[in-house]
Motif scaffolding. Structure first.
Motif, PDB file in Angstrom:
ATOM      1  N   LYS A  18     -63.547  53.565  10.525  1.00 45.84           N
ATOM      2  CA  LYS A  18     -63.575  52.099  10.525  1.00 45.84           C
ATOM      3  C   LYS A  18     -64.698  51.523   9.669  1.00 45.84           C
ATOM      4  CE  LYS A  18     -61.703  51.238  15.173  1.00 45.84           C
ATOM      5  NZ  LYS A  18     -61.952  50.512  16.437  1.00 45.84           N
ATOM      6  N   THR A  19     -65.773  52.283   9.503  1.00 39.37           N
ATOM      7  CA  THR A  19     -66.985  51.715   8.908  1.00 39.37           C
ATOM      8  C   THR A  19     -66.747  51.127   7.528  1.00 39.37           C
ATOM      9  OG1 THR A  19     -68.477  53.108  10.202  1.00 39.37           O
ATOM     10  CG2 THR A  19     -69.319  52.262   8.115  1.00 39.37           C
ATOM     11  N   GLU A  20     -66.061  51.876   6.645  1.00 34.90           N
ATOM     12  CA  GLU A  20     -65.845  51.366   5.290  1.00 34.90           C
ATOM     13  C   GLU A  20     -65.019  50.092   5.307  1.00 34.90           C
ATOM     14  OE1 GLU A  20     -66.924  51.447   1.444  1.00 34.90           O
ATOM     15  OE2 GLU A  20     -67.429  53.057   2.850  1.00 34.90           O
ATOM     16  N   VAL A  21     -63.999  50.055   6.170  1.00 36.17           N
ATOM     17  CA  VAL A  21     -63.176  48.846   6.309  1.00 36.17           C
ATOM     18  C   VAL A  21     -64.038  47.679   6.772  1.00 36.17           C
ATOM     19  CG1 VAL A  21     -61.234  47.808   7.559  1.00 36.17           C
ATOM     20  CG2 VAL A  21     -61.085  50.185   6.788  1.00 36.17           C
ATOM     21  N   HIS A  22     -64.894  47.916   7.747  1.00 41.36           N
ATOM     22  CA  HIS A  22     -65.717  46.849   8.303  1.00 41.36           C
ATOM     23  C   HIS A  22     -66.747  46.333   7.299  1.00 41.36           C
ATOM     24  CE1 HIS A  22     -64.921  47.896  12.818  1.00 41.36           C
ATOM     25  NE2 HIS A  22     -63.826  47.691  12.126  1.00 41.36           N
ATOM     26  N   VAL A  23     -67.392  47.234   6.584  1.00 39.68           N
ATOM     27  CA  VAL A  23     -68.407  46.823   5.609  1.00 39.68           C
ATOM     28  C   VAL A  23     -67.810  45.880   4.568  1.00 39.68           C
ATOM     29  CG1 VAL A  23     -69.886  47.647   3.727  1.00 39.68           C
ATOM     30  CG2 VAL A  23     -69.885  48.847   5.921  1.00 39.68           C
ATOM     31  N   ASN A  24     -66.553  46.126   4.210  1.00 44.47           N
ATOM     32  CA  ASN A  24     -65.901  45.337   3.159  1.00 44.47           C
ATOM     33  C   ASN A  24     -65.045  44.191   3.697  1.00 44.47           C
ATOM     34  OD1 ASN A  24     -66.816  46.909   0.846  1.00 44.47           O
ATOM     35  ND2 ASN A  24     -65.540  48.543   1.663  1.00 44.47           N
ATOM     36  N   SER A  25     -65.109  43.931   4.991  1.00 44.92           N
ATOM     37  CA  SER A  25     -64.248  42.915   5.603  1.00 44.92           C
ATOM     38  C   SER A  25     -64.864  41.519   5.538  1.00 44.92           C
ATOM     39  CB  SER A  25     -63.982  43.275   7.067  1.00 44.92           C
ATOM     40  OG  SER A  25     -65.182  43.160   7.831  1.00 44.92           O
ATOM     41  N   GLU A  26     -63.998  40.506   5.592  1.00 44.04           N
ATOM     42  CA  GLU A  26     -64.476  39.135   5.715  1.00 44.04           C
ATOM     43  C   GLU A  26     -65.179  38.924   7.052  1.00 44.04           C
ATOM     44  OE1 GLU A  26     -61.576  36.124   4.979  1.00 44.04           O
ATOM     45  OE2 GLU A  26     -60.868  37.039   3.109  1.00 44.04           O
ATOM     46  N   PHE A  27     -64.739  39.642   8.063  1.00 41.98           N
ATOM     47  CA  PHE A  27     -65.305  39.505   9.406  1.00 41.98           C
ATOM     48  C   PHE A  27     -66.816  39.738   9.365  1.00 41.98           C
ATOM     49  CE2 PHE A  27     -66.599  41.204  13.507  1.00 41.98           C
ATOM     50  CZ  PHE A  27     -65.922  40.432  14.432  1.00 41.98           C
ATOM     51  N   TYR A  28     -67.252  40.812   8.735  1.00 46.24           N
ATOM     52  CA  TYR A  28     -68.684  41.126   8.684  1.00 46.24           C
ATOM     53  C   TYR A  28     -69.392  40.451   7.507  1.00 46.24           C
ATOM     54  CZ  TYR A  28     -68.534  44.441  12.556  1.00 46.24           C
ATOM     55  OH  TYR A  28     -68.421  45.002  13.805  1.00 46.24           O
ATOM     56  N   ASP A  29     -68.651  40.000   6.509  1.00 51.82           N
ATOM     57  CA  ASP A  29     -69.191  39.179   5.414  1.00 51.82           C
ATOM     58  C   ASP A  29     -70.530  39.721   4.901  1.00 51.82           C
ATOM     59  OD1 ASP A  29     -69.540  37.182   3.567  1.00 51.82           O
ATOM     60  OD2 ASP A  29     -69.921  35.586   5.036  1.00 51.82           O
ATOM     61  N   THR A  30     -70.493  40.962   4.437  1.00 51.01           N
ATOM     62  CA  THR A  30     -71.716  41.624   3.974  1.00 51.01           C
ATOM     63  C   THR A  30     -72.438  40.855   2.865  1.00 51.01           C
ATOM     64  OG1 THR A  30     -70.875  43.784   4.681  1.00 51.01           O
ATOM     65  CG2 THR A  30     -72.641  43.787   3.050  1.00 51.01           C
ATOM     66  N   PRO A  31     -71.726  40.223   1.905  1.00 52.94           N
ATOM     67  CA  PRO A  31     -72.458  39.456   0.885  1.00 52.94           C
ATOM     68  C   PRO A  31     -73.351  38.357   1.464  1.00 52.94           C
ATOM     69  CG  PRO A  31     -70.220  39.862   0.143  1.00 52.94           C
ATOM     70  CD  PRO A  31     -70.283  40.314   1.570  1.00 52.94           C
ATOM     71  N   MET A 192     -57.170  43.143  11.011  1.00 55.14           N
ATOM     72  CA  MET A 192     -55.964  43.527  11.747  1.00 55.14           C
ATOM     73  C   MET A 192     -54.799  43.883  10.824  1.00 55.14           C
ATOM     74  SD  MET A 192     -56.118  40.843  14.937  1.00 55.14           S
ATOM     75  CE  MET A 192     -57.651  40.588  15.841  1.00 55.14           C
ATOM     76  N   THR A 193     -54.953  43.641   9.537  1.00 54.66           N
ATOM     77  CA  THR A 193     -53.873  43.938   8.579  1.00 54.66           C
ATOM     78  C   THR A 193     -54.007  45.316   7.949  1.00 54.66           C
ATOM     79  OG1 THR A 193     -55.054  42.984   6.681  1.00 54.66           O
ATOM     80  CG2 THR A 193     -53.722  41.480   8.017  1.00 54.66           C
ATOM     81  N   THR A 194     -55.143  45.976   8.145  1.00 55.06           N
ATOM     82  CA  THR A 194     -55.302  47.297   7.537  1.00 55.06           C
ATOM     83  C   THR A 194     -54.284  48.263   8.145  1.00 55.06           C
ATOM     84  OG1 THR A 194     -56.894  49.044   6.969  1.00 55.06           O
ATOM     85  CG2 THR A 194     -57.059  48.112   9.169  1.00 55.06           C
ATOM     86  N   PRO A 195     -53.633  49.100   7.321  1.00 57.37           N
ATOM     87  CA  PRO A 195     -52.570  49.964   7.843  1.00 57.37           C
ATOM     88  C   PRO A 195     -53.065  51.203   8.580  1.00 57.37           C
ATOM     89  CG  PRO A 195     -52.848  50.326   5.482  1.00 57.37           C
ATOM     90  CD  PRO A 195     -53.767  49.193   5.849  1.00 57.37           C
ATOM     91  N   ALA A 196     -54.346  51.420   8.641  1.00 58.14           N
ATOM     92  CA  ALA A 196     -54.885  52.643   9.244  1.00 58.14           C
ATOM     93  C   ALA A 196     -54.711  52.639  10.760  1.00 58.14           C
ATOM     94  CB  ALA A 196     -56.354  52.791   8.891  1.00 58.14           C
ATOM     95  N   GLU A 197     -54.611  53.840  11.330  1.00 60.48           N
ATOM     96  CA  GLU A 197     -54.531  54.026  12.774  1.00 60.48           C
ATOM     97  C   GLU A 197     -55.775  54.764  13.258  1.00 60.48           C
ATOM     98  OE1 GLU A 197     -49.747  54.190  13.740  1.00 60.48           O
ATOM     99  OE2 GLU A 197     -50.903  56.069  13.670  1.00 60.48           O
ATOM    100  N   TYR A 198     -56.227  54.412  14.455  1.00 63.03           N
ATOM    101  CA  TYR A 198     -57.438  55.003  15.003  1.00 63.03           C
ATOM    102  C   TYR A 198     -57.187  55.411  16.450  1.00 63.03           C
ATOM    103  CZ  TYR A 198     -59.216  52.179  11.119  1.00 63.03           C
ATOM    104  OH  TYR A 198     -59.418  51.595   9.898  1.00 63.03           O
TER     105      TYR A 198
END
Length: 266
Positions: A18-31, A192-198
């Motif tokens: 999940k980490t890479e998805v989260h770092v690049n997500s709008e949710f966490y807004d890393t910029p 929630m749109t990422t196709p990955a399963e966890y």
């Protein structure tokens, strides 16, 4: 061996993925975070008070935005997480922000094997204790790392939230802890749109279980608050009824969404 006996490896893999998805997500807004945004919320900030010069231990810190926010506020912060990928990203962010925040890769129960200090504040927040099977050991860890008179600050999604199915249409789980909940999730709260399963293994914990274990570990409960909103848009079917405040639209303000505890080590 039951699958839940291997929960650490299974959950570590999920959080690593999940980490890479989260770092690049709008949710966490890393910029925005790199530009100076403080990621802490109005729920926990008043409980923390002035933390300048305080030593803070942040349990289950993910990739460290809140931990680095503590450093930016003048604290000496240490973040801990079981995901090596998350800790790697946290250390990268610490360098990028010149925060010099310390990060340790460890699960909560094993932390005393790699860390031997006490802190003014132990902090953990939002979606943390559900990954832990034993709150007696959790509370003992909190107490172990607090100085006498030190404070525990805790904000968490309300256990009523975890009773519902993912669409909040029916009660699907018990309020009280019973067996492990073993599920495969499509997507993640941050995207929630990422196709990955966890695959994940979690446990529900009632408020009484939390409070009584903290008391038994030598902490005095100073405050327990409940809130009818989430500061994060991390569930399905939400509406933002005020800036930065989210509810399940069809449930309005009928259910609690978050609770917070402040406690002092006696």
């Amino acid at each position: 061996m039951k699958k839940e006996d291997n929960y650490l490896d299974i959950n570590r893999k999920a959080w690593n993925d999940k980490t890479e998805v989260h770092v690049n997500s709008e949710f966490y807004d890393t910029p925005s975070f790199l530009a100076g945004k403080n990621t802490l919320n109005d729920i926990e900030l008043p409980l923390l008070g002035n933390i300048k010069g305080k030593k803070i231990l942040h349990l289950q810190c993910h990739f460290g935005q809140d931990t680095i926010s503590f450093t930016r506020m003048g604290a000496e912060a240490t973040g801990v997480d079981l995901s090596d990928k998350a800790i790697e990203k946290a250390r990268e962010l610490s360098v990028q922000t010149e925060a010099h925040t310390r990060f340790i890769c460890s699960d909560v129960y094993s932390l005393q094997e790699v860390l031997n200090e006490q802190f003014d504040i132990v902090f953990t927040s939002y979606g943390t204790i559900g990954w832990l099977p034993d709150l007696e050991k959790w509370a003992a860890t909190v107490s172990r790392f607090l100085k006498p008179g030190g404070q525990f600050v805790f904000a968490e999604f309300h256990p009523v939230v975890w009773m519902f199915d993912s669409n909040f249409e029916k009660v699907a789980y018990r309020y009280f802890k019973t067996e492990a909940i073993i599920e495969t999730e499509l997507g993640t709260y941050a995207d929630m749109t990422t196709p990955a399963e966890y695959e994940m293994i979690t446990w529900n914990h009632s408020i009484s279980e939390v409070v009584n274990n903290l008391i038994n570990a030598g902490l005095e409960i100073n405050l327990l608050n409940e809130y009818d909103y989430s500061p994060y848009n991390c569930f399905r079917g939400t509406e933002e009824f005020e800036s930065g405040k989210f509810r399940i639209a069809h449930l309005r303000n009928d259910i609690p969404m978050v609770y917070a505890i402040k406690a002092t080590k006696k």
